[in-house]
Design an enzyme around this catalytic site. Structure first.
Site, PDB file in Angstrom:
ATOM      1  N   ARG A  27       0.814  -1.218   0.000  1.00  0.00           N
ATOM      2  CA  ARG A  27       0.000   0.000   0.000  1.00  0.00           C
ATOM      3  C   ARG A  27       0.852   1.275   0.000  1.00  0.00           C
ATOM      4  O   ARG A  27       0.338   2.382  -0.104  1.00  0.00           O
ATOM      5  CB  ARG A  27      -0.916   0.031   1.234  1.00  0.00           C
ATOM      6  CG  ARG A  27      -1.855  -1.140   1.330  1.00  0.00           C
ATOM      7  CD  ARG A  27      -2.744  -1.004   2.529  1.00  0.00           C
ATOM      8  NE  ARG A  27      -3.625   0.132   2.401  1.00  0.00           N
ATOM      9  CZ  ARG A  27      -4.796   0.115   1.799  1.00  0.00           C
ATOM     10  NH1 ARG A  27      -5.246  -0.992   1.270  1.00  0.00           N
ATOM     11  NH2 ARG A  27      -5.522   1.207   1.734  1.00  0.00           N
ATOM     12  N   TRP A  74       2.635   6.068   1.613  1.00  0.00           N
ATOM     13  CA  TRP A  74       2.771   6.449   0.201  1.00  0.00           C
ATOM     14  C   TRP A  74       2.529   7.954   0.188  1.00  0.00           C
ATOM     15  O   TRP A  74       1.406   8.415   0.434  1.00  0.00           O
ATOM     16  CB  TRP A  74       1.739   5.715  -0.650  1.00  0.00           C
ATOM     17  CG  TRP A  74       1.886   5.979  -2.117  1.00  0.00           C
ATOM     18  CD1 TRP A  74       2.734   5.342  -2.980  1.00  0.00           C
ATOM     19  CD2 TRP A  74       1.172   6.945  -2.898  1.00  0.00           C
ATOM     20  NE1 TRP A  74       2.589   5.862  -4.248  1.00  0.00           N
ATOM     21  CE2 TRP A  74       1.637   6.845  -4.233  1.00  0.00           C
ATOM     22  CE3 TRP A  74       0.182   7.884  -2.619  1.00  0.00           C
ATOM     23  CZ2 TRP A  74       1.149   7.643  -5.266  1.00  0.00           C
ATOM     24  CZ3 TRP A  74      -0.300   8.676  -3.653  1.00  0.00           C
ATOM     25  CH2 TRP A  74       0.184   8.549  -4.959  1.00  0.00           C
ATOM     26  N   ASN A 100      -4.488   7.528   6.639  1.00  0.00           N
ATOM     27  CA  ASN A 100      -4.447   7.144   5.225  1.00  0.00           C
ATOM     28  C   ASN A 100      -5.485   8.015   4.526  1.00  0.00           C
ATOM     29  O   ASN A 100      -6.634   8.057   4.958  1.00  0.00           O
ATOM     30  CB  ASN A 100      -4.805   5.650   5.122  1.00  0.00           C
ATOM     31  CG  ASN A 100      -5.089   5.215   3.709  1.00  0.00           C
ATOM     32  OD1 ASN A 100      -4.620   5.819   2.754  1.00  0.00           O
ATOM     33  ND2 ASN A 100      -5.867   4.157   3.563  1.00  0.00           N
ATOM     34  N   GLY A 101      -5.083   8.735   3.480  1.00  0.00           N
ATOM     35  CA  GLY A 101      -6.044   9.588   2.774  1.00  0.00           C
ATOM     36  C   GLY A 101      -5.518  11.006   2.655  1.00  0.00           C
ATOM     37  O   GLY A 101      -4.322  11.249   2.783  1.00  0.00           O
ATOM     38  N   GLU A 482      -2.320  -3.104 -21.947  1.00  0.00           N
ATOM     39  CA  GLU A 482      -1.946  -3.752 -20.691  1.00  0.00           C
ATOM     40  C   GLU A 482      -0.472  -4.158 -20.701  1.00  0.00           C
ATOM     41  O   GLU A 482       0.246  -3.958 -19.723  1.00  0.00           O
ATOM     42  CB  GLU A 482      -2.869  -4.954 -20.441  1.00  0.00           C
ATOM     43  CG  GLU A 482      -2.558  -5.776 -19.195  1.00  0.00           C
ATOM     44  CD  GLU A 482      -2.505  -4.984 -17.907  1.00  0.00           C
ATOM     45  OE1 GLU A 482      -2.887  -3.812 -17.881  1.00  0.00           O
ATOM     46  OE2 GLU A 482      -2.028  -5.548 -16.897  1.00  0.00           O
ATOM     47  N   LYS A 486       2.321  -2.761 -18.050  1.00  0.00           N
ATOM     48  CA  LYS A 486       3.125  -3.679 -17.218  1.00  0.00           C
ATOM     49  C   LYS A 486       4.597  -3.344 -17.338  1.00  0.00           C
ATOM     50  O   LYS A 486       5.309  -3.242 -16.353  1.00  0.00           O
ATOM     51  CB  LYS A 486       2.927  -5.104 -17.690  1.00  0.00           C
ATOM     52  CG  LYS A 486       2.058  -6.106 -17.089  1.00  0.00           C
ATOM     53  CD  LYS A 486       1.517  -6.148 -15.750  1.00  0.00           C
ATOM     54  CE  LYS A 486       0.947  -4.921 -15.164  1.00  0.00           C
ATOM     55  NZ  LYS A 486      -0.436  -4.851 -14.895  1.00  0.00           N
ATOM     56  N   GLU A 489       5.498   0.194 -15.749  1.00  0.00           N
ATOM     57  CA  GLU A 489       5.392   0.379 -14.300  1.00  0.00           C
ATOM     58  C   GLU A 489       6.463  -0.356 -13.518  1.00  0.00           C
ATOM     59  O   GLU A 489       6.858   0.098 -12.450  1.00  0.00           O
ATOM     60  CB  GLU A 489       3.983   0.075 -13.770  1.00  0.00           C
ATOM     61  CG  GLU A 489       3.581  -1.363 -13.714  1.00  0.00           C
ATOM     62  CD  GLU A 489       2.175  -1.569 -13.149  1.00  0.00           C
ATOM     63  OE1 GLU A 489       1.779  -0.877 -12.208  1.00  0.00           O
ATOM     64  OE2 GLU A 489       1.471  -2.459 -13.656  1.00  0.00           O
ATOM     65  N   HIS A 505      -0.686   7.388 -38.772  1.00  0.00           N
ATOM     66  CA  HIS A 505      -1.222   8.736 -38.590  1.00  0.00           C
ATOM     67  C   HIS A 505      -0.335   9.593 -37.684  1.00  0.00           C
ATOM     68  O   HIS A 505      -0.787  10.629 -37.195  1.00  0.00           O
ATOM     69  CB  HIS A 505      -2.654   8.665 -38.059  1.00  0.00           C
ATOM     70  CG  HIS A 505      -3.577   7.965 -39.018  1.00  0.00           C
ATOM     71  ND1 HIS A 505      -3.953   8.515 -40.220  1.00  0.00           N
ATOM     72  CD2 HIS A 505      -4.142   6.727 -38.973  1.00  0.00           C
ATOM     73  CE1 HIS A 505      -4.731   7.652 -40.868  1.00  0.00           C
ATOM     74  NE2 HIS A 505      -4.856   6.554 -40.132  1.00  0.00           N
ATOM     75  N   LYS A 604      -0.269  -0.134  -4.346  1.00  0.00           N
ATOM     76  CA  LYS A 604      -1.252  -1.101  -4.840  1.00  0.00           C
ATOM     77  C   LYS A 604      -2.654  -0.523  -4.859  1.00  0.00           C
ATOM     78  O   LYS A 604      -3.414  -0.742  -5.779  1.00  0.00           O
ATOM     79  CB  LYS A 604      -1.206  -2.341  -3.939  1.00  0.00           C
ATOM     80  CG  LYS A 604      -2.107  -3.474  -4.389  1.00  0.00           C
ATOM     81  CD  LYS A 604      -1.551  -4.129  -5.616  1.00  0.00           C
ATOM     82  CE  LYS A 604      -2.409  -5.261  -6.137  1.00  0.00           C
ATOM     83  NZ  LYS A 604      -2.085  -5.578  -7.537  1.00  0.00           N
TER      84      LYS A 604
HETATM   85  C1  AGP Z   1      -1.792  -2.305 -12.318  1.00  0.00           C
HETATM   86  O1  AGP Z   1      -0.652  -3.002 -12.591  1.00  0.00           O
HETATM   87  C2  AGP Z   1      -1.676  -1.075 -11.611  1.00  0.00           C
HETATM   88  N1  AGP Z   1      -0.833  -1.129 -10.518  1.00  0.00           N
HETATM   89  C3  AGP Z   1      -2.879  -0.158 -11.518  1.00  0.00           C
HETATM   90  O2  AGP Z   1      -3.056   0.312 -12.811  1.00  0.00           O
HETATM   91  C4  AGP Z   1      -4.248  -0.695 -11.002  1.00  0.00           C
HETATM   92  O3  AGP Z   1      -4.772  -1.625 -11.892  1.00  0.00           O
HETATM   93  C5  AGP Z   1      -5.197   0.514 -10.824  1.00  0.00           C
HETATM   94  O4  AGP Z   1      -4.666   1.391  -9.876  1.00  0.00           O
HETATM   95  C6  AGP Z   1      -6.600   0.096 -10.434  1.00  0.00           C
HETATM   96  O5  AGP Z   1      -6.630  -0.561  -9.207  1.00  0.00           O
HETATM   97  P1  AGP Z   1      -7.905  -1.350  -8.728  1.00  0.00           P
HETATM   98  O6  AGP Z   1      -8.120  -2.472  -9.685  1.00  0.00           O
HETATM   99  O7  AGP Z   1      -7.575  -1.815  -7.352  1.00  0.00           O
HETATM  100  O8  AGP Z   1      -9.063  -0.399  -8.765  1.00  0.00           O
END
Ligand code: AGP
Length: 609
Positions: A27, A74, A100-101, A482, A486, A489, A505, A604
């Site tokens: 997290r 975070w 958190n927030g 996707e 991957k 990130e 284009h 996450k």
């Molecule tokens: C995926 O590899 C990411 N870390 C991220 O894009 C993730 O899918 C996104 O933040 C959405 O999260 P969620 O599915 O928990 O809503």
């Protein structure tokens, strides 16, 4: 974002909290800290970096208390540093808070505290205002002080607070950020997520928005905003701590890639009855409801959004209803047209992504029916939806999503098939054959995992590319996004996905000798077109690594490398073609020495805007 753990009981709070924080590092992991109540004082330890740094800092320091709170961060307000790490204390040092927030009115609260109370702030965080406010509001009763403080705050938060003069007590509150309470014997726990507690408890209370929690070793009480006590059903967790361990794999991401056959099998079979018909279990959507939908919105973020891109193709094809797809952060602010004939599908692994949750609320407010596709049982998205289609991925720990994506895809197929069958847009024969093909996917995916050695070798050769393009058409284009996410990130390579037909284009201007292009060519009816697109980039000197269906060998003469996925119907290739892309991202990142499970700047669960 950020993980909270708290404990009150008779055990060693420090050990239990550190243990829990390790399970929540997904997290956030830029700093960590712990505060305990000991001998009428708050003892505080915090450090920039992961939990290991915090453990080194604590060393042999005797923290014997049995009341404490901890945090893994975070960063939002203030850079990662020792000072900005949580917990935060008031100036007297007798109140300590983890959060958190985001506190949206923190700037005005900070100004008020500096002006009216001469408070000298130590950190740049929004959280520190909470500590000072609780301190100022404290007149010997921590609950009173937290209630008063929450009345002054705006924003999204889960907070947990301790007071030096009230050992054996934690007061917590949540609004738009997750919190669960663990029910032990003569001990109670609080955490942002269940894995933090699984070693100790299996019985959980989910805390709802605007609820307050008061924990002592003997009791766990929940109250509403008006301080009325609330009775909450106990939730029994059925999975165990092992599901959240690495089990010999170098990284959670690799373990989770390998868990996909099982996760897909579970997600499919738990939704099928003995006749091979999709069963709805708790889902209350009737045939009439389905026939009444004139439009579907699929809304999500990141990888979940990419699952939605595939969902759009599949649901439109099978159920013959227009499907719009949007990222949640855009959808929520664009005043989309929604009425009571709209089905809103939210996709979220965590079920806590704030943008997705806000989009869901907006859609609900405008009258849409909400169906969510969620992995975490009892999460906010699940609880606020009319119906939930759970993925059975099990806990996904690596920040880079893998098995959550493929199980979300499985749900898209099942939703499309169910809607199509109910509406009569597909026949029972078509439905049965499609489900039979889905049932083969777990085994076909296992075959894709067999490419490990080849992909590892390829990654050693290609890991130092600084720019990578992913191209595809139709469903392959959805999977390209996707694959590109991957790679970027976890390896920090500048990667970019584009529908192959769009290259000419503009983007083709970037092709140079040696540019790496990952081309997906798994759609039979678009195969020839893809070969032409590959020719176009090859003609500009690109290095092409292709993914194609077994049997389509003519691609070999046009590509530098080819990986074949087992032959299957075109609609199902995303479940297989993503696997070599996940593995490629993994091995490239490994080769580059990246922190694969905890990539820089990411977390996450994204519970901030
Ligand atoms: C995926 O590899 C990411 N870390 C991220 O894009 C993730 O899918 C996104 O933040 C959405 O999260 P969620 O599915 O928990 O809503």
């Amino acid at each position: 974002m950020c993980g909270i753990v708290g404990y009150v009981g008779h055990g060693n709070a420090k050990e239990i909290i550190i243990d829990g924080l390790k399970k929540l590092e997904y997290r956030g992991y830029d700093s960590a800290g712990i505060a305990v109540v000991q001998d009428g004082k708050i003892l505080l330890k915090k450090h920039v970096g992961g939990i290991a740094n915090l453990e080194n800092l604590i060393g042999d320091d005797p923290m014997t208390s049995s009341t404490g709170i901890g945090h893994t961060r975070w960063a939002t307000h203030g850079a990662p540093s020792d000072i900005n790490a949580h917990p935060h204390c008031n100036e007297a040092g007798n109140i300590s808070v983890v959060h958190n927030g985001i506190i949206e009115n923190y700037a005005e609260l900070r100004e008020m505290l500096e002006r009216d109370h001469n408070v000298k702030f130590k950190s740049e965080t929004d959280t520190e205002v909470i500590a000072h406010l609780v301190g100022i509001n404290y007149e010997g009763d921590l609950e009173d002080a937290v209630y008063k403080t929450v009345g002054q705050m705006r924003g999204a938060y889960a907070i947990s607070v301790i007071a030096a003069s009230e050992p054996g007590k934690i007061v917590a509150v949540r609004k738009d950020a997750p919190l669960v309470v663990g029910l032990g014997k003569d001990a109670h726990f609080i955490a942002s997520d269940i894995p933090a507690l699984l070693k100790y408890v299996k019985e959980i209370y989910f805390i709802e928005n605007n609820e307050f929690v008061v924990l002592t070793p003997e009791s766990a009480k929940i109250y509403d905003e008006d301080r009325n006590e609330i009775h909450r059903e106990v939730f029994h967790v059925t999975w165990d701590a092992d599901a959240a361990e690495k089990e010999g794999y170098d990284h959670f991401m690799l373990k989770e890639i390998y868990e996909q056959p099982k996760a897909l099998y579970e997600t499919l079979t738990r939704r099928l009855d003995e006749n091979g018909t999709i069963k709805l279990d708790g889902i209350k959507m009737t045939k009439e409801d389905i026939e009444g939908f004139t439009k579907i919105y699929i809304v999500a973020c990141g990888t979940a959004y990419h699952a939605g891109l595939v969902g759009k193709y599949i649901i439109e094809k099978l159920a013959k209803v227009p499907v719009e797809i949007d990222v949640a952060s855009e959808f929520r602010y664009r005043d989309p047209f929604i009425d009571d004939k709209t089905l809103f599908i939210a996709i979220s692994q965590s079920g806590e992504t704030l943008d997705t949750l806000a989009a869901l609320r907006e859609a609900k407010r405008k009258g849409a029916r909400v169906l969510s596709v969620v992995n975490v049982v009892g999460s906010s998205v699940a609880r606020e939806s009319d119906d939930v289609f759970y993925t059975w991925a099990g806990p996904e720990i690596a920040v880079a999503s893998t098995k959550a994506y493929t199980t979300q895809l499985m749900c898209m197929y099942l939703i499309g098939l169910h809607m199509g069958y109910e509406k009569g847009t597909i026949t029972r024969d078509y439905y049965d054959k499609f489900i039979a093909d889905l049932a083969e996917i777990p085994d076909l995916l296992k075959m894709c995992l067999g490419n490990k050695g080849y992909i590892e070798g390829l990654s050693k050769m290609l890991y130092n590319k600084e720019q990578v393009f992913f191209i595809g058409r139709g469903l392959d284009s959805a999977v390209s996004y996707e694959g590109s996410l991957k790679l970027k990130e976890i390896s920090y390579i500048n990667s970019f996905a584009i529908a192959a037909g769009e290259l000419k284009h503009g983007t083709i201007a970037l092709m140079e000798p040696g540019t790496l292009v990952l081309s997906l060519a798994t759609q039979d009816f678009l195969y020839e077109k893809m070969l032409s697109n590959i020719e176009e980039v090859k003609a500009r000197g690109a290095h092409v690594f292709s993914i194609a269906k077994e049997g389509n060998t003519s691609i070999e003469s046009k590509s530098n490398e080819v990986i074949y996925i087992p032959a299957c119907r075109d609609e199902l290739t995303p479940l297989l073609s993503v696997v070599p892309l996940q593995m490629f991202a993994y091995y490239v990142a490994k080769e580059r020495g990246c922190n694969i499970d905890k990539p820089k700047n990411l977390a996450k669960s994204v519970t901030v805007e």
